[in-house]
Design a protein around this motif. Structure first.
Motif, PDB file in Angstrom:
ATOM      1  N   ASP A 172       0.837  -1.214   0.000  1.00  0.00           N
ATOM      2  CA  ASP A 172       0.000   0.000   0.000  1.00  0.00           C
ATOM      3  C   ASP A 172       0.870   1.262   0.000  1.00  0.00           C
ATOM      4  OD1 ASP A 172      -2.321  -1.451  -0.054  1.00  0.00           O
ATOM      5  OD2 ASP A 172      -2.766  -1.241   2.083  1.00  0.00           O
ATOM      6  N   VAL A 173       1.932   1.240   0.807  1.00  0.00           N
ATOM      7  CA  VAL A 173       2.854   2.384   0.854  1.00  0.00           C
ATOM      8  C   VAL A 173       3.521   2.559  -0.508  1.00  0.00           C
ATOM      9  CG1 VAL A 173       5.034   3.237   1.841  1.00  0.00           C
ATOM     10  CG2 VAL A 173       3.297   2.258   3.335  1.00  0.00           C
ATOM     11  N   MET A 174       3.949   1.436  -1.101  1.00  0.00           N
ATOM     12  CA  MET A 174       4.606   1.497  -2.405  1.00  0.00           C
ATOM     13  C   MET A 174       3.657   1.999  -3.489  1.00  0.00           C
ATOM     14  SD  MET A 174       6.732  -2.039  -2.037  1.00  0.00           S
ATOM     15  CE  MET A 174       7.199  -2.142  -3.762  1.00  0.00           C
ATOM     16  N   THR A 175       2.399   1.560  -3.419  1.00  0.00           N
ATOM     17  CA  THR A 175       1.407   1.999  -4.401  1.00  0.00           C
ATOM     18  C   THR A 175       1.168   3.504  -4.284  1.00  0.00           C
ATOM     19  OG1 THR A 175       0.346  -0.163  -4.311  1.00  0.00           O
ATOM     20  CG2 THR A 175      -0.943   1.613  -5.275  1.00  0.00           C
ATOM     21  N   SER A 176       1.112   4.011  -3.056  1.00  0.00           N
ATOM     22  CA  SER A 176       0.877   5.454  -2.883  1.00  0.00           C
ATOM     23  C   SER A 176       2.087   6.257  -3.392  1.00  0.00           C
ATOM     24  CB  SER A 176       0.535   5.811  -1.434  1.00  0.00           C
ATOM     25  OG  SER A 176       1.663   5.709  -0.606  1.00  0.00           O
TER      26      SER A 176
ATOM     27  N   HIS B 193       7.630 -10.553  -6.610  1.00  0.00           N
ATOM     28  CA  HIS B 193       6.783 -11.679  -7.050  1.00  0.00           C
ATOM     29  C   HIS B 193       5.300 -11.322  -6.912  1.00  0.00           C
ATOM     30  CE1 HIS B 193      10.089 -14.456  -7.486  1.00  0.00           C
ATOM     31  NE2 HIS B 193      10.550 -14.092  -6.318  1.00  0.00           N
ATOM     32  N   GLU B 194       5.042 -10.087  -6.485  1.00  0.00           N
ATOM     33  CA  GLU B 194       3.654  -9.678  -6.240  1.00  0.00           C
ATOM     34  C   GLU B 194       3.003  -9.216  -7.541  1.00  0.00           C
ATOM     35  OE1 GLU B 194       2.096 -10.067  -3.426  1.00  0.00           O
ATOM     36  OE2 GLU B 194       3.848 -10.684  -2.262  1.00  0.00           O
ATOM     37  N   MET B 195       2.311 -10.145  -8.203  1.00  0.00           N
ATOM     38  CA  MET B 195       1.743  -9.851  -9.515  1.00  0.00           C
ATOM     39  C   MET B 195       0.612  -8.813  -9.444  1.00  0.00           C
ATOM     40  SD  MET B 195       3.623 -11.513 -11.513  1.00  0.00           S
ATOM     41  CE  MET B 195       5.060 -12.122 -10.650  1.00  0.00           C
ATOM     42  N   GLY B 196      -0.123  -8.823  -8.339  1.00  0.00           N
ATOM     43  CA  GLY B 196      -1.198  -7.838  -8.164  1.00  0.00           C
ATOM     44  C   GLY B 196      -0.638  -6.423  -8.148  1.00  0.00           C
ATOM     45  N   PHE B 197       0.486  -6.244  -7.457  1.00  0.00           N
ATOM     46  CA  PHE B 197       1.141  -4.937  -7.417  1.00  0.00           C
ATOM     47  C   PHE B 197       1.627  -4.545  -8.817  1.00  0.00           C
ATOM     48  CE2 PHE B 197       5.028  -2.408  -7.235  1.00  0.00           C
ATOM     49  CZ  PHE B 197       4.579  -1.298  -6.528  1.00  0.00           C
ATOM     50  N   ALA B 198       2.216  -5.513  -9.521  1.00  0.00           N
ATOM     51  CA  ALA B 198       2.717  -5.242 -10.872  1.00  0.00           C
ATOM     52  C   ALA B 198       1.581  -4.762 -11.775  1.00  0.00           C
ATOM     53  CB  ALA B 198       3.373  -6.491 -11.454  1.00  0.00           C
TER      54      ALA B 198
ATOM     55  N   THR C 102       3.391  -3.030 -21.261  1.00  0.00           N
ATOM     56  CA  THR C 102       2.500  -2.504 -20.226  1.00  0.00           C
ATOM     57  C   THR C 102       1.973  -3.707 -19.434  1.00  0.00           C
ATOM     58  OG1 THR C 102       0.552  -2.725 -21.625  1.00  0.00           O
ATOM     59  CG2 THR C 102       1.730  -0.618 -21.722  1.00  0.00           C
ATOM     60  N   PRO C 103       1.582  -3.499 -18.171  1.00  0.00           N
ATOM     61  CA  PRO C 103       1.060  -4.617 -17.386  1.00  0.00           C
ATOM     62  C   PRO C 103      -0.122  -5.297 -18.075  1.00  0.00           C
ATOM     63  CG  PRO C 103       1.344  -2.696 -15.985  1.00  0.00           C
ATOM     64  CD  PRO C 103       1.637  -2.254 -17.383  1.00  0.00           C
ATOM     65  N   ASP C 104      -1.004  -4.481 -18.643  1.00  0.00           N
ATOM     66  CA  ASP C 104      -2.192  -5.032 -19.279  1.00  0.00           C
ATOM     67  C   ASP C 104      -1.827  -5.987 -20.413  1.00  0.00           C
ATOM     68  OD1 ASP C 104      -4.945  -5.131 -19.188  1.00  0.00           O
ATOM     69  OD2 ASP C 104      -5.121  -3.867 -20.981  1.00  0.00           O
ATOM     70  N   GLU C 105      -0.951  -5.528 -21.285  1.00  0.00           N
ATOM     71  CA  GLU C 105      -0.522  -6.354 -22.419  1.00  0.00           C
ATOM     72  C   GLU C 105       0.250  -7.584 -21.938  1.00  0.00           C
ATOM     73  OE1 GLU C 105      -0.836  -6.003 -25.908  1.00  0.00           O
ATOM     74  OE2 GLU C 105      -2.392  -4.559 -25.387  1.00  0.00           O
ATOM     75  N   PHE C 106       1.149  -7.358 -20.984  1.00  0.00           N
ATOM     76  CA  PHE C 106       1.998  -8.467 -20.540  1.00  0.00           C
ATOM     77  C   PHE C 106       1.178  -9.586 -19.903  1.00  0.00           C
ATOM     78  CE2 PHE C 106       4.437 -10.729 -17.313  1.00  0.00           C
ATOM     79  CZ  PHE C 106       5.428 -11.282 -18.116  1.00  0.00           C
TER      80      PHE C 106
END
Length: 247
Positions: A182-186, A199-204, A224-228
């Protein structure tokens, strides 16, 4: 390489003995960009991260930070290295210093900030990562998730141009992972330039502007994450994702 690249690796090679861990790596990270590096264990992700801070030397190629090639050693390296914040898997906090002391040490010693100024900034940063109330405790009195958030505050206290994260959640208990992410996302939303090995695919998926997929010391794919995640182009990435995402 784009003119705005804050971090640029050109034809970077690295061996550990006979093992060729980085093979002709060409990667650039632009200002304000969040690049997530993923791939199987032993693919060279952490080594890549460590060469950008010159914790690992390289055998050939050039690494530049903000247009300046990384010097081999000396004061120039120390200066440039302080522009590259590093958050490790194992926190690396000073056990005999309080949380507040851990965060103020670098700015005072390396950046030459006055103690009062460093303290004020440190308290702001501890508040930003959600642990201002722990300022006078020692690392051993904190949970792993709290310690990692101190490590992030400590890296931010140096006002780095780019923040490197080397598997920052892999040593944490599962229930503590989210508080760190959460801190990294902010930070990502605030425009911090970040390179994250994870290894956190949700974060990626959620926070990355770009995903770099490594295998056997090479950059196999970047997108991009979406394409990948929905349309990987290489067999190696398809295989990796099928194993990871089926769990």
């Amino acid at each position: 390489m784009t003119a705005t690249a804050l971090v640029a690796l050109e034809n970077v090679n690295k061996h550990f003995g006979d093992l060729h861990v980085l093979r002709d790596i060409n990667v650039s990270v632009n200002r304000g960009e969040v690049v997530v590096v993923i791939g199987p264990s032993g693919s060279g992700k952490s080594t890549l991260c460590r060469t950008i801070n010159r914790l690992e030397t390289i055998d050939s190629g050039v690494i530049s930070i903000d247009g300046q090639p990384l010097p081999a050693e000396g004061r120039g390296l120390a200066r440039l290295r302080s522009d590259v914040g590093m958050v490790f898997q194992s926190f690396n906090l000073f056990a005999h210093k309080t949380v507040l002391e851990n965060v103020t040490l670098g700015p005072v010693k390396v950046r030459g900030k006055k103690k009062d100024e460093a303290r004020k900034r440190a308290l702001e940063l501890l508040d930003r990562v959600g642990i201002a109330s722990q300022a006078d405790k020692y690392p051993a009195q904190l949970s792993g998730g709290q310690q990692q958030r101190v490590a992030i505050a400590r890296a931010l206290a140096m006002d780095p141009k780019v923040l490197m994260f080397d598997e920052p959640t892999s040593a944490l208990d599962p229930e503590m992972v989210q508080e760190v992410l959460d801190v990294m996302t902010s930070l990502a939303k605030e425009g911090m330039t970040m390179v994250v090995v994870t290894h956190e695919m949700g974060f990626a998926r959620r926070a990355a502007d770009r995903v770099i997929f490594m295998a056997d010391g090479e950059v196999v794919e970047e997108n991009t994450p979406d394409e990948f995640f929905t349309q990987p182009t290489s067999e190696r990435a398809k295989d990796f994702l099928s194993k990871i995402l089926s769990h």
